[in-house]
Every structure is written in structure tokens, then in C-alpha cells.
Scaffold this motif. Structure first.
Motif, mmCIF file in Angstrom:
data_model
loop_
_atom_site.group_PDB
_atom_site.id
_atom_site.type_symbol
_atom_site.label_atom_id
_atom_site.label_comp_id
_atom_site.label_asym_id
_atom_site.label_seq_id
_atom_site.Cartn_x
_atom_site.Cartn_y
_atom_site.Cartn_z
ATOM 1 N N ALA A 8 46.413 -9.216 -14.157
ATOM 2 C CA ALA A 8 46.098 -10.510 -14.772
ATOM 3 C C ALA A 8 45.600 -10.385 -16.214
ATOM 4 C CB ALA A 8 45.066 -11.245 -13.914
ATOM 5 N N TRP A 9 45.661 -9.199 -16.807
ATOM 6 C CA TRP A 9 45.122 -9.012 -18.156
ATOM 7 C C TRP A 9 45.728 -9.930 -19.210
ATOM 8 C CZ3 TRP A 9 48.054 -7.519 -22.302
ATOM 9 C CH2 TRP A 9 49.263 -6.869 -22.044
ATOM 10 N N PRO A 10 47.029 -10.319 -19.131
ATOM 11 C CA PRO A 10 47.556 -11.193 -20.189
ATOM 12 C C PRO A 10 46.794 -12.525 -20.317
ATOM 13 C CG PRO A 10 49.379 -10.168 -19.028
ATOM 14 C CD PRO A 10 48.115 -9.862 -18.231
ATOM 15 N N ALA A 11 46.253 -13.034 -19.221
ATOM 16 C CA ALA A 11 45.483 -14.284 -19.290
ATOM 17 C C ALA A 11 44.206 -14.076 -20.101
ATOM 18 C CB ALA A 11 45.159 -14.785 -17.886
ATOM 19 N N ALA A 12 43.534 -12.941 -19.925
ATOM 20 C CA ALA A 12 42.322 -12.644 -20.700
ATOM 21 C C ALA A 12 42.665 -12.452 -22.175
ATOM 22 C CB ALA A 12 41.621 -11.403 -20.141
ATOM 23 N N LEU A 13 43.811 -11.855 -22.463
ATOM 24 C CA LEU A 13 44.261 -11.696 -23.840
ATOM 25 C C LEU A 13 44.505 -13.068 -24.472
ATOM 26 C CD1 LEU A 13 45.184 -9.863 -26.195
ATOM 27 C CD2 LEU A 13 47.463 -9.861 -25.144
ATOM 28 N N GLU A 14 45.113 -13.966 -23.727
ATOM 29 C CA GLU A 14 45.366 -15.321 -24.244
ATOM 30 C C GLU A 14 44.066 -16.070 -24.504
ATOM 31 O OE1 GLU A 14 48.163 -16.452 -25.512
ATOM 32 O OE2 GLU A 14 48.918 -14.467 -24.987
ATOM 33 N N ILE A 60 32.510 -10.706 -29.922
ATOM 34 C CA ILE A 60 32.940 -11.237 -31.220
ATOM 35 C C ILE A 60 32.288 -12.587 -31.488
ATOM 36 C CG2 ILE A 60 34.891 -12.248 -32.482
ATOM 37 C CD1 ILE A 60 36.631 -9.966 -31.394
ATOM 38 N N GLU A 61 32.327 -13.481 -30.506
ATOM 39 C CA GLU A 61 31.731 -14.801 -30.712
ATOM 40 C C GLU A 61 30.249 -14.690 -31.051
ATOM 41 O OE1 GLU A 61 32.823 -16.820 -27.099
ATOM 42 O OE2 GLU A 61 34.752 -17.455 -27.919
ATOM 43 N N ARG A 62 29.541 -13.836 -30.333
ATOM 44 C CA ARG A 62 28.109 -13.645 -30.594
ATOM 45 C C ARG A 62 27.879 -13.048 -31.974
ATOM 46 N NH1 ARG A 62 26.221 -9.066 -27.394
ATOM 47 N NH2 ARG A 62 26.978 -7.993 -29.228
ATOM 48 N N ASP A 63 28.641 -12.006 -32.315
ATOM 49 C CA ASP A 63 28.463 -11.326 -33.594
ATOM 50 C C ASP A 63 28.786 -12.234 -34.783
ATOM 51 O OD1 ASP A 63 27.706 -9.024 -32.242
ATOM 52 O OD2 ASP A 63 29.645 -8.021 -32.524
ATOM 53 N N THR A 106 40.361 -18.335 -29.084
ATOM 54 C CA THR A 106 39.026 -18.598 -29.627
ATOM 55 C C THR A 106 39.099 -18.888 -31.120
ATOM 56 O OG1 THR A 106 38.565 -16.284 -30.163
ATOM 57 C CG2 THR A 106 37.940 -17.042 -27.951
ATOM 58 N N THR A 107 38.081 -19.554 -31.628
ATOM 59 C CA THR A 107 38.031 -19.839 -33.067
ATOM 60 C C THR A 107 37.865 -18.557 -33.872
ATOM 61 O OG1 THR A 107 35.660 -20.245 -32.924
ATOM 62 C CG2 THR A 107 37.103 -22.171 -32.778
ATOM 63 N N SER A 108 37.334 -17.521 -33.256
ATOM 64 C CA SER A 108 37.156 -16.225 -33.922
ATOM 65 C C SER A 108 38.214 -15.229 -33.476
ATOM 66 C CB SER A 108 35.763 -15.661 -33.626
ATOM 67 O OG SER A 108 34.774 -16.511 -34.114
ATOM 68 N N CYS A 109 39.418 -15.713 -33.212
ATOM 69 C CA CYS A 109 40.508 -14.840 -32.744
ATOM 70 C C CYS A 109 40.706 -13.688 -33.713
ATOM 71 C CB CYS A 109 41.792 -15.642 -32.621
ATOM 72 S SG CYS A 109 43.241 -14.613 -32.301
ATOM 73 N N PRO A 110 40.625 -12.453 -33.221
ATOM 74 C CA PRO A 110 40.786 -11.311 -34.130
ATOM 75 C C PRO A 110 42.246 -11.018 -34.456
ATOM 76 C CG PRO A 110 40.441 -10.533 -31.902
ATOM 77 C CD PRO A 110 40.317 -12.036 -31.858
ATOM 78 N N GLU A 111 42.443 -10.369 -35.593
ATOM 79 C CA GLU A 111 43.740 -9.777 -35.874
ATOM 80 C C GLU A 111 43.842 -8.598 -34.908
ATOM 81 O OE1 GLU A 111 46.324 -7.658 -39.397
ATOM 82 O OE2 GLU A 111 44.301 -8.332 -39.850
#
Length: 190
Positions: free
Chosen positions: A125-131, A94-97, A136-141
Motif C-alpha cells: 500500500a506504499w503508493p497511497a502514502a506517497l500520494e 516536513i510539515e513540522r519542520d 501536502t502544501t509542503s510537497c518535497p521535490e
């Protein structure tokens, strides 16, 4: 004049637990594409990227106009569903795109992540990656779509905007199309 686009990311679990649902996923992607083709004016605003994951994630369809054909999604012979690595890859992509689209003088709406899974992660540990993705500034809906015997709690954490369940009779293609239409039509996402 700048063109406006909505980057849409579909992240699909293709592990063993999802193998029985991959045909439904592919049918949903075809149905979504049909909806996009029916409204070509809005369809030109939508960019689609498809990421699959099991033990590791992979971009199988880089960000491209949603009117373009999408590769058939195939199950993997892997038992793991590593949500954390999927969220990490999606964040990077997402950040790259978004930077690339902005460099092309496009106005970028808030990205959308449509996460398809039964919600049964194998990495604790997936919740940490989700957070990290959310920070990010480009946080998706984020929208989750559950298939099979779902972990509703996990999908609820992921689908911060909405959660759809195939078991409730909701079709994936319609859920994706309605989510995109809702986003494209909402001016607060500009």
C-alpha cells in the motif's frame, strides 16, 4: 532580514536487502558534507534531516544545518522495507519542520526528499502514502537513488524529479550534492 533555507530529507532503507550498501551510503553522506563545507556560503542555506527505515522508520538526525556532522547510518536486522510508514513519517516531519523554520522568520524553499533504496518495498500500500506526501502544501521535490538489484519501476514512481542508479556508476554523495545545488540555484523554488 529573513534567511533562506532548503530543508533536505534523506530517507534511507536499512533493511537486509540494503545491508551490503550501507558503507556506500555513509561514504556518500561524508562526500556530500565535504561538498557542503567547500561552499560554506551556500552550505549555510541547507538543512539536513536523515530518516532510516526498514520495518519501521526512525529520524536519526533531526533537521539541522548540513554543515553539522551526521551520525553513521547502520543496517537493521529487519527484512521488511515499509515504504509507506517512511513516507508517512517524512510527511509529518516536513510539515513540522517547515512550520518551525517559518516561525524563526526563515524563507523556506521547497523541501527536497532524497530517497535511497533498492526500491523493493514489502508493503503493497506504499503508493497511497506517497500520494498523501505529494498532496501536502509542503510537497518535497522527490529524487530517488537506487542501490543494488533495483526495482526501477518503483524508484521511478518515487523519484518524480530524478532517479539516479548506483549501478550506473553514479556516487550517492555526488548525486545528492548535485540535486541540492540544482535546487538551491533554481529561483523557481523560492
Amino acid at each position: 532580514m529573513d534567511r533562506e533555507v532548503l530543508p533536505c530529507y534523506v530517507a534511507c532503507d536499512v533493511s537486509f536487502s540494503m545491508a551490503a550498501h550501507i558503507d556506500e551510503v555513509n561514504a556518500g553522506m561524508r562526500e556530500f558534507r565535504g561538498v557542503v563545507h567547500a561552499d560554506r556560503r551556500r552550505g549555510t542555506q541547507i538543512r539536513l534531516c536523515v530518516v532510516v527505515f526498514a520495518e519501521r522508520p526512525l529520524v536519526v538526525h533531526p533537521l539541522a544545518p548540513a554543515l553539522d556532522p551526521v551520525e553513521v547510518i547502520r543496517p537493521r536486522q529487519e527484512s521488511g522495507s515499509d515504504f509507506g510508514s517512511a513516507f508517512t513519517l517524512v510527511r509529518t516531519v516536513i510539515e513540522r519542520d517547515v512550520e518551525s523554520l517559518k516561525a524563526q522568520r526563515m524563507r523556506v524553499r521547497r523541501p527536497m526528499l532524497f530517497f535511497v533504496s533498492d526500491g523493493r518495498a514489502t508493503d503493497p500500500a506504499w503508493p497511497a502514502a506517497l500520494e498523501r506526501l505529494s498532496a501536502t502544501t509542503s510537497c518535497p521535490e522527490m529524487i530517488a537513488f537506487g542501490l543494488g538489484a533495483v526495482d526501477q519501476s518503483a524508484l521511478g514512481r518515487i523519484g518524480r524529479s530524478r532517479v539516479f542508479l548506483g549501478g550506473d556508476g553514479v556516487r550517492l554523495g555526488i548525486a545528492l550534492a548535485s540535486s541540492v545545488a540544482r535546487t538551491v540555484l533554481r529561483p523557481d523554488h523560492v
